[in-house]
Design an enzyme around this catalytic site. Structure first.
Site, PDB file in Angstrom:
ATOM      1  CG  HIS A  89      -2.098   0.796   1.378  1.00 34.22           C
ATOM      2  ND1 HIS A  89      -3.043   0.629   0.455  1.00 34.22           N
ATOM      3  CD2 HIS A  89      -2.114   2.223   2.062  1.00 34.22           C
ATOM      4  CE1 HIS A  89      -3.897   1.832   0.461  1.00 34.22           C
ATOM      5  NE2 HIS A  89      -3.906   2.805   1.501  1.00 34.22           N
ATOM      6  CG  ASP A 100     -10.863   3.278   4.690  1.00 33.21           C
ATOM      7  OD1 ASP A 100     -10.606   4.195   5.405  1.00 33.21           O
ATOM      8  OD2 ASP A 100     -10.551   2.765   3.501  1.00 33.21           O
ATOM      9  NE  ARG A 145      -9.051  10.893   7.030  1.00 36.47           N
ATOM     10  CZ  ARG A 145      -8.107   9.455   5.790  1.00 36.47           C
ATOM     11  NH1 ARG A 145      -8.426   8.544   5.813  1.00 36.47           N
ATOM     12  NH2 ARG A 145      -6.245   9.638   6.258  1.00 36.47           N
ATOM     13  CB  SER A 198      -7.479   4.798   6.465  1.00 35.90           C
ATOM     14  OG  SER A 198      -7.665   5.211   4.715  1.00 35.90           O
ATOM     15  CE  LYS A 219      -7.670   1.635   2.148  1.00 41.64           C
ATOM     16  NZ  LYS A 219      -7.914   2.290   2.575  1.00 41.64           N
TER      17      LYS A 219
HETATM   18  N1  URA Z   1      -4.026   5.755   1.487  1.00 40.55           N
HETATM   19  C1  URA Z   1      -5.122   5.139   2.865  1.00 40.55           C
HETATM   20  O1  URA Z   1      -5.531   4.053   2.484  1.00 40.55           O
HETATM   21  N2  URA Z   1      -5.948   5.931   3.240  1.00 40.55           N
HETATM   22  C2  URA Z   1      -5.111   7.353   4.028  1.00 40.55           C
HETATM   23  O2  URA Z   1      -5.740   7.756   4.622  1.00 40.55           O
HETATM   24  C3  URA Z   1      -4.107   7.817   2.929  1.00 40.55           C
HETATM   25  C4  URA Z   1      -3.727   6.956   2.190  1.00 40.55           C
END
Ligand code: URA
Length: 424
Positions: A99, A178, A185, A200, A204
């Protein structure tokens, strides 16, 4: 009594007396929230029992006051519990995800998911849409004609079993909180908060039943985290919390002062990612992919490292996996092409390109239509920017330096792109 009915009854009682204004006040004053307050917030928010304007105030209070580690852990746990989670125990292969904290021109995930699958690593990748001035892998994949990013848990698993990788986004079933908070956000200036980013990402990724995660922490002008100490705090918290929940977490800190690669947008980035899988890749993007891939292989316990990754690209196996994934999710690989006529941006000076301001380019791509200025807005799959010249290259006055693909051309947009180039 059925456990779920019992749980719902208890929640009804807790939620009846819940005063969200008091929670906002507490956080505004920097007080620590209790686990049951965080649980009640998540439950009510999901049931649409709290309006967006109150949640926005709460997010802003967190933005300024932060969250302590126990609060972040409680938030992550409740966010995970609010949705369904994957069970991959019947797939006998290592499962690793990657990620990025968000960058401009960052299409590494599009290459890494199929590349790792071609190495025998399962990649169940839940990604986000465009956030702030940064792009989102989900929007990029969705720009492929027919490609579905919102899969049911059942179909997500089917694709993983068949192909070995799948790129999807949060849904009302998978990571639903999320999905809602992320979109809110994005339009309330509350993205760049370390505790909100950690919760966040981990909510996930911990729903995916992975063995481990490689986090690409972007720092610089075109990232949410502008300073190294914020990036270090994010790394520290993600590793501590992720490992506490039994996951192997690795990092890469990468610079985001200049966009990565030459393409910024949605479909235009997919096209560049495909070029990379065909062996034509800008050096900065390939270095990023190989560094992240090496860490993913390490978590998977595969020792072959970078040479294996290079071989899978050279042999075409990574691209074949990409095509398989696109087909399995309804996409038409053969229809991937940039359709619109671009506008050319020319240089006002002769000299060498010293830098390209990633923040300005991210903003310009958003204005061009690749991102969202409102929560409900749709992105334009074709909108984007392509650098004909990049850092270190010489240009002559009047020479073309970039192409802009947009249905919303304006003098401000063209100026923003032109001024993003530092030429001396
Ligand atoms: N990636 C994410 O999944 N969440 C965030 O808040 C920022 C980047």
């Amino acid at each position: 009594m059925d456990v779920i009915i019992y749980y719902n009854l208890i929640m009804e009682v807790i939620l009846k007396d819940f005063n969200f204004v008091e929670i906002i006040r507490k956080k505004r004053e920097g007080e620590m929230l209790q686990e049951d307050e965080i649980r009640a917030f998540i439950q009510l928010y999901l049931k649409k029992g709290i309006p967006d304007y109150q949640v926005s105030a709460f997010l802003m209070a967190i933005y300024f006051q932060g969250l302590d580690e126990p609060e972040i852990i409680a938030l992550i746990n409740e966010m995970i519990k609010s949705g369904r989670t994957l069970d991959l125990s019947d797939i006998d292969k290592p499962k690793v995800d990657k990620h990025s904290t968000g960058g401009v021109g960052d299409k590494a995930s599009i290459i890494l998911a199929p590349l790792m699958a071609s190495c025998g690593v399962v990649v169940p990748m839940i990604t986000g849409r465009a956030l702030g001035f940064t792009g989102g892998t989900a929007d990029k994949m969705e720009s492929i004609p027919g490609y579905k990013v919102e899969l049911s848990l059942r179909d997500f698993k089917k694709v993983l079993k068949k192909v070995g990788c799948s790129i999807i986004t949060q849904t009302d079933e998978i990571a639903p909180v999320d999905k809602k908070l992320y979109a809110l956000r994005d339009v309330t200036g509350t993205v760049s908060s370390v505790p909100l980013i950690v919760s966040s990402i981990l909510s996930k990724k911990l729903s995916e039943d992975i063995d481990g995660l490689v986090l690409d922490i972007k720092v610089g002008r075109g990232a949410f985290l502008k300073r190294r100490n914020e990036a270090k705090m994010l790394a520290f918290l993600t590793r501590r919390i992720g490992q506490g929940m039994g996951k192997h977490i690795e990092f890469l800190f990468s610079n985001m002062d200049v966009p990565i690669g030459r393409a910024v947008g949605n479909l235009i980035e997919v096209v560049e990612a495909i070029d990379c899988m065909q062996g034509n890749c800008p050096n900065d993007l390939m270095d990023n992919v190989l560094s992240l891939g090496e860490r993913m292989l390490y978590i998977a316990g595969i020792k072959a490292g970078v040479p294996l990754l290079e071989e899978k690209i050279k042999s075409g196996e990574a691209l074949d996996k990409f095509k398989e994934m696109v087909k399995a999710q309804g996409g038409k690989f053969g229809k991937i092409k940039m359709a619109k006529e671009p506008i050319l941006i020319t240089s006002l000076y002769s000299g060498t390109i010293q830098g390209i301001n990633a923040y300005d380019i991210g903003l310009a791509a958003t204005i061009a239509g690749a991102g969202r200025l409102k929560k409900e807005a749709k992105v334009d799959p074709y909108a984007g920017i392509y650098f004909l010249k990049t850092v270190g290259e010489a240009v002559q006055e009047g020479e073309s330096i970039a192409r802009i693909y947009t249905g919303k051309a304006s003098d401000e947009l063209l100026d923003l792109v032109r001024k993003a180039f530092v030429i001396k």
